[in-house]
Design a protein around this motif. Structure first.
Motif, PDB file in Angstrom:
ATOM      1  N   GLY A  91       8.888   4.164  -7.850  1.00 49.33           N
ATOM      2  CA  GLY A  91       9.694   5.140  -8.588  1.00 49.33           C
ATOM      3  C   GLY A  91      10.780   5.747  -7.710  1.00 49.33           C
ATOM      4  O   GLY A  91      11.878   6.056  -8.177  1.00 49.33           O
ATOM      5  N   PHE A  92      10.493   5.897  -6.429  1.00 54.52           N
ATOM      6  CA  PHE A  92      11.500   6.411  -5.499  1.00 54.52           C
ATOM      7  C   PHE A  92      12.576   5.360  -5.216  1.00 54.52           C
ATOM      8  O   PHE A  92      13.728   5.708  -4.970  1.00 54.52           O
ATOM      9  CB  PHE A  92      10.843   6.878  -4.196  1.00 54.52           C
ATOM     10  N   VAL A  93      12.200   4.095  -5.255  1.00 61.58           N
ATOM     11  CA  VAL A  93      13.184   3.019  -5.108  1.00 61.58           C
ATOM     12  C   VAL A  93      14.213   3.115  -6.234  1.00 61.58           C
ATOM     13  O   VAL A  93      15.412   2.904  -6.027  1.00 61.58           O
ATOM     14  CB  VAL A  93      12.489   1.635  -5.102  1.00 61.58           C
ATOM     15  N   ALA A  94      13.743   3.489  -7.415  1.00 66.75           N
ATOM     16  CA  ALA A  94      14.633   3.622  -8.577  1.00 66.75           C
ATOM     17  C   ALA A  94      15.618   4.769  -8.412  1.00 66.75           C
ATOM     18  O   ALA A  94      16.630   4.820  -9.107  1.00 66.75           O
ATOM     19  CB  ALA A  94      13.817   3.791  -9.854  1.00 66.75           C
ATOM     20  N   TRP A  95      15.371   5.695  -7.505  1.00 65.23           N
ATOM     21  CA  TRP A  95      16.363   6.749  -7.245  1.00 65.23           C
ATOM     22  C   TRP A  95      17.641   6.123  -6.692  1.00 65.23           C
ATOM     23  O   TRP A  95      18.731   6.567  -6.985  1.00 65.23           O
ATOM     24  CB  TRP A  95      15.828   7.754  -6.233  1.00 65.23           C
ATOM     25  N   ARG A  96      17.466   5.079  -5.890  1.00 67.61           N
ATOM     26  CA  ARG A  96      18.620   4.405  -5.280  1.00 67.61           C
ATOM     27  C   ARG A  96      19.180   3.334  -6.213  1.00 67.61           C
ATOM     28  O   ARG A  96      20.374   3.168  -6.332  1.00 67.61           O
ATOM     29  CB  ARG A  96      18.204   3.784  -3.945  1.00 67.61           C
ATOM     30  N   VAL A 128       3.609   9.003  -8.409  1.00 72.85           N
ATOM     31  CA  VAL A 128       4.401   8.260  -9.397  1.00 72.85           C
ATOM     32  C   VAL A 128       5.091   9.235 -10.355  1.00 72.85           C
ATOM     33  O   VAL A 128       6.286   9.088 -10.646  1.00 72.85           O
ATOM     34  CB  VAL A 128       3.511   7.243 -10.160  1.00 72.85           C
ATOM     35  N   LEU A 129       4.373  10.232 -10.839  1.00 65.70           N
ATOM     36  CA  LEU A 129       4.965  11.198 -11.769  1.00 65.70           C
ATOM     37  C   LEU A 129       6.093  12.004 -11.107  1.00 65.70           C
ATOM     38  O   LEU A 129       7.119  12.263 -11.741  1.00 65.70           O
ATOM     39  CB  LEU A 129       3.895  12.125 -12.336  1.00 65.70           C
ATOM     40  N   VAL A 130       5.912  12.386  -9.860  1.00 68.27           N
ATOM     41  CA  VAL A 130       6.975  13.105  -9.130  1.00 68.27           C
ATOM     42  C   VAL A 130       8.201  12.210  -8.983  1.00 68.27           C
ATOM     43  O   VAL A 130       9.335  12.658  -9.164  1.00 68.27           O
ATOM     44  CB  VAL A 130       6.468  13.596  -7.759  1.00 68.27           C
ATOM     45  N   SER A 131       7.981  10.931  -8.684  1.00 68.58           N
ATOM     46  CA  SER A 131       9.127  10.031  -8.541  1.00 68.58           C
ATOM     47  C   SER A 131       9.862   9.888  -9.871  1.00 68.58           C
ATOM     48  O   SER A 131      11.097   9.853  -9.896  1.00 68.58           O
ATOM     49  CB  SER A 131       8.689   8.661  -8.014  1.00 68.58           C
TER      50      SER A 131
END
Length: 129
Positions: free
Chosen positions: A25-30, A103-106
């Motif tokens: 999910g953090f990868v999806a930030w980029r 996952v929810l935080v991301s």
């Protein structure tokens, strides 16, 4: 020899997959388009936990280890390599909750970034008239 290499490679891919389930999910930030891939991976991970399924990678590793003359996995991948090794077995539920929280935080961060970007875009449109 080839089966042992296949078993080890499968184990490595399995670790990467679990890492992606936790942190994708953090990868999806980029790269926001990757959220679809992460939703599938996280959904699969959730199904494995909820329905106590074995991942196909577990079957591949097990098969390759047996062909290499080694004993196969006596339990699932997570039970073999993580539970009782990376964290005590008694904390399994807490670890699962922590993973769900990550996952929810991301996802919340991704939604916030999308909302901020949309707001900024709308403000620029208003300025341009």
């Amino acid at each position: 020899m080839i089966f042992r290499v296949l078993a080890e490679a499968t184990m490595a891919v399995h670790f990467l997959f679990i890492g992606y389930v936790v942190l994708g999910g953090f990868v999806a930030w980029r790269w926001p388009w990757t959220i679809w891939l992460h939703l599938v991976a996280a959904g699969w991970g959730l199904c494995i936990v909820v329905f106590t399924l074995n991942c196909p990678l577990t079957y591949v590793e097990d098969w390759a280890r047996e062909r290499a003359g080694q004993s196969g996995l006596s339990r699932g991948f997570i039970d073999t390599y993580l539970t009782g090794v990376m964290y005590p077995e008694r904390y399994l539920d807490e670890v699962r909750l922590l993973i769900a929280a990550v996952v929810l935080v991301s996802y919340a961060g991704l939604v916030y970034r999308w909302w901020r970007r949309t707001r900024r875009h709308d403000a620029e449109q208003v300025k341009r008239g």
